[in-house]
Motif scaffolding. Structure first.
Motif, PDB file in Angstrom:
ATOM      1  N   ILE A  69      60.910  10.993  61.030  1.00 40.59           N
ATOM      2  CA  ILE A  69      59.945  12.107  61.207  1.00 40.59           C
ATOM      3  C   ILE A  69      60.075  13.528  61.388  1.00 40.59           C
ATOM      4  CG2 ILE A  69      58.221  12.869  62.540  1.00 40.59           C
ATOM      5  CD1 ILE A  69      57.167  10.561  63.350  1.00 40.59           C
ATOM      6  N   GLY A  70      62.120  13.243  61.703  1.00 39.17           N
ATOM      7  CA  GLY A  70      62.826  14.655  62.187  1.00 39.17           C
ATOM      8  C   GLY A  70      62.942  14.978  60.583  1.00 39.17           C
ATOM      9  N   MET A  71      63.293  14.032  60.176  1.00 44.00           N
ATOM     10  CA  MET A  71      64.576  14.827  58.518  1.00 44.00           C
ATOM     11  C   MET A  71      62.883  15.134  57.726  1.00 44.00           C
ATOM     12  SD  MET A  71      66.924  14.123  58.382  1.00 44.00           S
ATOM     13  CE  MET A  71      66.853  13.898  60.317  1.00 44.00           C
ATOM     14  N   VAL A  72      61.518  15.232  58.034  1.00 46.60           N
ATOM     15  CA  VAL A  72      60.892  15.866  57.592  1.00 46.60           C
ATOM     16  C   VAL A  72      59.963  17.427  57.764  1.00 46.60           C
ATOM     17  CG1 VAL A  72      58.118  15.378  56.922  1.00 46.60           C
ATOM     18  CG2 VAL A  72      59.203  13.160  57.068  1.00 46.60           C
ATOM     19  N   PRO A  73      60.520  17.683  56.769  1.00 45.36           N
ATOM     20  CA  PRO A  73      60.241  19.494  57.344  1.00 45.36           C
ATOM     21  C   PRO A  73      59.092  19.896  57.612  1.00 45.36           C
ATOM     22  CG  PRO A  73      60.667  19.195  54.825  1.00 45.36           C
ATOM     23  CD  PRO A  73      60.140  17.659  55.427  1.00 45.36           C
ATOM     24  N   ILE A  74      58.745  20.735  58.754  1.00 41.09           N
ATOM     25  CA  ILE A  74      57.760  20.370  59.381  1.00 41.09           C
ATOM     26  C   ILE A  74      56.566  21.166  59.225  1.00 41.09           C
ATOM     27  CG2 ILE A  74      58.839  23.485  60.228  1.00 41.09           C
ATOM     28  CD1 ILE A  74      57.700  20.624  62.805  1.00 41.09           C
ATOM     29  N   TRP A  75      56.546  22.021  58.101  1.00 38.21           N
ATOM     30  CA  TRP A  75      55.752  22.629  57.574  1.00 38.21           C
ATOM     31  C   TRP A  75      54.204  21.733  57.407  1.00 38.21           C
ATOM     32  CZ3 TRP A  75      54.877  20.678  52.709  1.00 38.21           C
ATOM     33  CH2 TRP A  75      55.799  20.739  51.766  1.00 38.21           C
ATOM     34  N   PHE A  76      55.377  20.356  56.889  1.00 38.99           N
ATOM     35  CA  PHE A  76      54.436  19.134  56.304  1.00 38.99           C
ATOM     36  C   PHE A  76      53.396  18.839  57.879  1.00 38.99           C
ATOM     37  CE2 PHE A  76      53.731  14.834  56.359  1.00 38.99           C
ATOM     38  CZ  PHE A  76      53.014  14.864  55.281  1.00 38.99           C
ATOM     39  N   TRP A  77      54.211  18.754  58.569  1.00 32.22           N
ATOM     40  CA  TRP A  77      53.429  18.229  59.982  1.00 32.22           C
ATOM     41  C   TRP A  77      52.554  19.201  60.069  1.00 32.22           C
ATOM     42  CZ3 TRP A  77      54.303  13.275  59.891  1.00 32.22           C
ATOM     43  CH2 TRP A  77      55.154  12.852  59.859  1.00 32.22           C
ATOM     44  N   ARG A  78      52.318  20.445  59.863  1.00 32.81           N
ATOM     45  CA  ARG A  78      51.600  21.221  60.775  1.00 32.81           C
ATOM     46  C   ARG A  78      50.268  21.319  59.448  1.00 32.81           C
ATOM     47  NH1 ARG A  78      49.215  25.856  58.766  1.00 32.81           N
ATOM     48  NH2 ARG A  78      48.497  28.282  60.078  1.00 32.81           N
ATOM     49  N   VAL A 127      47.460  18.242  70.421  1.00 39.90           N
ATOM     50  CA  VAL A 127      48.697  18.984  70.292  1.00 39.90           C
ATOM     51  C   VAL A 127      49.258  19.602  69.290  1.00 39.90           C
ATOM     52  CG1 VAL A 127      50.697  19.944  71.154  1.00 39.90           C
ATOM     53  CG2 VAL A 127      49.438  18.514  72.559  1.00 39.90           C
ATOM     54  N   MET A 128      49.284  19.386  67.931  1.00 41.58           N
ATOM     55  CA  MET A 128      49.362  19.939  66.619  1.00 41.58           C
ATOM     56  C   MET A 128      48.513  20.220  66.379  1.00 41.58           C
ATOM     57  SD  MET A 128      50.250  15.456  65.083  1.00 41.58           S
ATOM     58  CE  MET A 128      51.192  16.106  63.185  1.00 41.58           C
ATOM     59  N   PHE A 129      47.084  19.934  66.759  1.00 45.16           N
ATOM     60  CA  PHE A 129      46.168  20.571  66.208  1.00 45.16           C
ATOM     61  C   PHE A 129      45.635  22.107  66.516  1.00 45.16           C
ATOM     62  CE2 PHE A 129      41.744  20.460  64.500  1.00 45.16           C
ATOM     63  CZ  PHE A 129      41.577  21.294  63.925  1.00 45.16           C
ATOM     64  N   LEU A 130      45.538  21.631  68.153  1.00 44.64           N
ATOM     65  CA  LEU A 130      45.867  23.098  68.053  1.00 44.64           C
ATOM     66  C   LEU A 130      47.264  24.205  68.093  1.00 44.64           C
ATOM     67  CD1 LEU A 130      44.859  22.142  72.131  1.00 44.64           C
ATOM     68  CD2 LEU A 130      43.452  23.879  70.339  1.00 44.64           C
ATOM     69  N   ALA A 131      48.239  23.568  68.167  1.00 38.02           N
ATOM     70  CA  ALA A 131      49.266  24.048  67.479  1.00 38.02           C
ATOM     71  C   ALA A 131      48.937  25.030  66.442  1.00 38.02           C
ATOM     72  CB  ALA A 131      50.285  23.899  67.213  1.00 38.02           C
TER      73      ALA A 131
END
Length: 383
Positions: A69-78, A127-131
């Motif tokens: 999961i850490g290897m995946v760019p943060i913009w994807f998780w956003r 937390v993801m959605f609120l962030a």
């Protein structure tokens, strides 16, 4: 500032990403999990089964999952935050219709190879959605009533579904984590003052409703409150858990009775010794020194998360890390307070130490998101 304002060349790429993991945080997580393995081995009477061995396998799986999961760019998780939240809500609805029952509660979905507890997943996706919401929302609107109402609905929807299971402990954690993230995002303090005042009124209403047709809590939840206020009322019944827990805590003294020498756990006086009350086993065997050592490890995990959030110039990443750190803090703070008699018993496990599948894997997923934000944070120079 948004992640997209920075050049993609300012973050590491390819296999080199592994070098930019938050290694101190990773080592601390392994250390805390190691404490858990040790205690599960102890409460099983010096055996890796039935608890320590499965826990080791789950943690190893979780560790791999964290790195991936850490290897995946943060913009994807956003970009998938809203979808992840929606899936979690659907899973909570699924629990209502298809959930399996355990210990008088309907909280799990049986997947065959494991039982998934969607409320654990919701702690992270909320937390993801609120962030993502506060990253999208212009700063001047964050305290406007209409834009404050949206996250309140986002928080209350899963909270209401979790209360129905019933799971009062997790619902309180969802409210606390969601409200805490709103505060960290910069929502005006007056809203929180109003919530505190309403909370005091709700507590009064809870006590007033007892025995009435409009009773707000289940009878067993009232018994937990009674036990919290005075465990000696029913030391062999509702007060048994906390009474035995306090005996174990007190008998540990400064340095403890020694590894695998705790009488409360070894003689099975201590209930749920491998899950919710595992901290008391640690305190009995290793005393105050062992308890404060574990607490120090937890504290350092929080410190490294906060330092990573402060160093990150991407708003979504910072809020995500702080939200996960807050969730983690609430986990161990509530559990430790519970087993010491400072809070009602609400069934919250000790993170990375208590035996459990969903909680362990979801927590490692959460720290995978922390790693993704840390690895892909915008930097001032090309790497």
């Amino acid at each position: 500032m948004s992640y997209l304002e920075y050049s993609v060349k300012s973050v590491p790429t390819g296999p080199r990403k592994i070098l930019f993991l938050n290694w101190p945080l990773t080592i601390l997580l392994v250390a805390v999990a190691g404490v858990g393995f040790l205690m599960l081995y102890s409460v099983a009477g010096g055996s890796y089964s039935p608890w320590a061995e499965p826990q080791m396998k789950r943690f190893a799986m979780g560790l791999v999952l964290m790195v991936l999961i850490g290897m995946v760019p943060i913009w994807f998780w956003r970009s998938v935050a809203g979808f992840a939240y929606g899936v979690s809500v659907m899973l909570l609805l699924g629990v209502e219709f298809f959930g399996s029952v355990g210990m008088g509660a309907q909280r799990w979905i049986d997947l065959g190879f494991m039982r998934l507890q969607p409320s654990e997943l919701m702690k992270i996706t909320l937390v993801m959605f609120l962030a993502a919401y506060y990253d999208w929302l212009p700063a001047k609107k964050k305290s406007k009533p209409l834009w404050v109402l949206v996250p309140i609905v986002i928080i209350l929807l899963p909270t209401a579904l979790v209360i129905q299971q019933p799971d009062l402990g997790t619902s309180i954690l969802l409210l606390a984590a969601g409200g805490g993230l709103m505060f960290l995002a910069g929502v005006h303090w007056a809203y929180f003052a109003a919530v505190i005042a309403a909370g005091i009124g709700l507590i009064a209403a809870v006590f007033q409703s007892r025995g009435q047709s409009w009773q707000l809590l289940n009878n067993y939840q009232y018994r937990r409150i009674d036990t919290f206020l005075d465990p000696s009322q029913d030391p062999l019944g509702a007060g048994y858990h906390i009474t035995q827990s306090k005996i174990a805590l007190g008998s540990g003294g400064i340095s403890g009775r020694g590894f695998m020498q705790g009488t409360q756990s070894r003689l099975n006086f201590l209930p749920e010794k491998h899950t919710d009350f595992i901290f008391t086993t640690l305190a009995e065997e290793f005393g105050f020194i062992g308890a404060i050592s574990l607490l120090s490890l937890y504290f350092l995990i929080i410190v490294f998360c906060i330092s990573s959030a402060i160093a990150n110039r991407d708003r979504f990443s910072s809020l995500l890390i702080l939200g996960i750190a807050l969730n983690f803090f609430l986990f161990f703070a509530v559990n430790m307070s519970m087993v010491m008699g400072m809070a009602p018993v609400v069934g919250v496990p000790l993170p990375l130490v208590s035996y459990g599948g969903s909680a362990m894997l979801v927590l490692m997923v959460a720290f995978g998101l922390v790693q993704s934000a840390h690895i892909h944070r915008p930097r001032s120079s090309n790497l």
